[in-house]
Design a protein around this motif. Sequence first.
Motif, PDB file in Angstrom:
ATOM      1  N   GLY A   1      -5.046  -3.907  18.988  1.00 48.10           N
ATOM      2  CA  GLY A   1      -5.647  -4.470  17.787  1.00 48.10           C
ATOM      3  C   GLY A   1      -6.952  -3.823  17.362  1.00 48.10           C
TER       4      GLY A   1
ATOM      5  N   PRO B   1      -6.615  -3.895  12.841  1.00 50.03           N
ATOM      6  CA  PRO B   1      -5.670  -4.990  12.575  1.00 50.03           C
ATOM      7  C   PRO B   1      -4.447  -4.515  11.800  1.00 50.03           C
ATOM      8  CG  PRO B   1      -7.915  -5.706  12.165  1.00 50.03           C
ATOM      9  CD  PRO B   1      -7.991  -4.239  12.430  1.00 50.03           C
ATOM     10  N   ARG B   2      -3.314  -5.104  12.115  1.00 47.05           N
ATOM     11  CA  ARG B   2      -2.049  -4.673  11.530  1.00 47.05           C
ATOM     12  C   ARG B   2      -2.071  -4.715  10.008  1.00 47.05           C
ATOM     13  NH1 ARG B   2       3.027  -7.616  13.971  1.00 47.05           N
ATOM     14  NH2 ARG B   2       2.148  -6.550  15.798  1.00 47.05           N
TER      15      ARG B   2
ATOM     16  N   TYR C   1     -13.021  -2.191  13.682  1.00 48.21           N
ATOM     17  CA  TYR C   1     -13.195  -3.000  12.478  1.00 48.21           C
ATOM     18  C   TYR C   1     -14.310  -4.006  12.704  1.00 48.21           C
ATOM     19  CZ  TYR C   1     -10.889  -6.975  14.740  1.00 48.21           C
ATOM     20  OH  TYR C   1     -10.584  -8.009  15.577  1.00 48.21           O
TER      21      TYR C   1
ATOM     22  N   GLU D   1     -15.377  -8.006  11.837  1.00 54.89           N
ATOM     23  CA  GLU D   1     -14.693  -9.251  11.481  1.00 54.89           C
ATOM     24  C   GLU D   1     -15.038  -9.736  10.087  1.00 54.89           C
ATOM     25  OE1 GLU D   1     -15.360 -12.208  14.399  1.00 54.89           O
ATOM     26  OE2 GLU D   1     -14.167 -11.218  15.969  1.00 54.89           O
TER      27      GLU D   1
END
Length: 524
Positions: free
Chosen positions: A358, A361-362, A398, A400
Amino acid sequence: GLIDLIEMKSVTYEDSSQGVNFYETEIPDDLMEHALHHREKMLEAVADFDDHLLAKFVDGEEITPDEIVGVLRRATIALKAVPVTCGSAFRFKGVQRLLDAIVALLPSPLDVAEVVGVVPDSEQTEARKPDDDEPFAGLAFKVMTDPYVGRLTFVRIYSGSLQAGSYIYNVNTGKRERVSRLLEMHANDRTERREVYAGDIIAMVGLKDTTTGDTLCDESKPIQLEKIEFADPVVHVAVEPKTRADQEHLHAALAKLSDEDPTFKVRVDGDTGQTVISGMGELHLEILTDRLFREFKVGVNVGRPEVAYKEGIRSAATATGRFVRQTGGRGQFGHVEIELEPGEAGSGLVFESKIVGGNVPREYIPSVRDGIHEAMSSGPVAGYPIEDLKVVLVDGSYHEVDSSEMAFKVAGSMALKEGLKRAVPFLMEPIMDLEVVLPEQYLGDVVGDLSSHRADIQGINIRSDAQVVSAVIPLAETFGYATRLRSLTQGRAIFTMQFSRFREVPRQIMEEVVARVQGLDQRR
């Protein structure tokens, strides 16, 4: 006129009726010996395909026209013979003989094998017989605009039947469309049909979203027939309307031409605001601009042709794209790491994700791909599109709060641009297959001219009355070739040319192209 070697008749065409009226008479005495000589050669060739006909030919027995046509038909259907008819479409002579030969010698729908397609969303193949009781299946092979009827879609029906007013399913678009009318076309005449059957070639009215190469079928029994592949355009020219009245109709006319011809593209240049048309060659675009005036009454000024170069890479590379922006409120954050390498010819962009745990994120991975795809439209050498690339997303990170689809799209674009610079990029140009047919006395001049324009001579073949030069030549060297060839041969040579492939541009030429592109950018 001409001489029919099967019927042994002289055919004379009436010029005043543009070839509609013609007369069959006996062959003149001064041409009889010549006709008998060529009939003998024709019979010798035809007899090779049938033992009974060969025996009659060797024994000197009379061979009837029906026997000749029967053997020729079987040989043609078996792909062992290619019949040739005499005539001139420009002078309206021999047209009827050609159409008669099509009916007599070419296969009917029942003479060819059943068509095989693929069931959508599966690897399963399915065959459709040329039978009216089979589920409906057809292929759209031409789209045209009729001034009286509107948009016509020409369809070859491979199986089943169809009634006017019914619905059909377009496998390529996934849409249902209603066929309002069915027309059987005969030159400029058309006949209304209530129902059509397997083997028919028909024009459909009412299909709004169907284009050339689409498969049409029964929605309950879908099948994808072999799709027609079209090459990308290789020549661009800028066009502008001559008058304000032309400006109002230009884009509508170009849209109709683009709808009819899948190899013709239209776009508006984002930097200059010019309308740019693209096609498969100089002659292709000349014909289309002429049609603008003849069919749509739109006059245009045409710019200098420009070659549609492409770019590629020689080696693999890794790159990082990191997009960070703070604007006082919520920021933007996207970070990706990619590996790129040259792709297989014709593969376009092949994108793969190897993200684990992850780190990215997908939901952001499609945005990375979109950014990479968008960046491929402008390469690092001269700003031309990148051709055939494999990209693997291997890592990233990434935030949040600050991460978004847009941030990862920009990060993907930045990573690709950085990676392309490291992967030894190069420029590619379209290469054309060229064939020139000319009298022998001009051979040296023509070959010398081709060699001076970066052409590679593939071979020189001798015909009974001419020399045939086969070559491959960069498209950039072919602009104005028709005029050049006419001058070299006093108008006695003809040539044909078609797109072959893309090939790396020599360094000197690449530097000239880059300098020209940079000069244009500076002027803008």
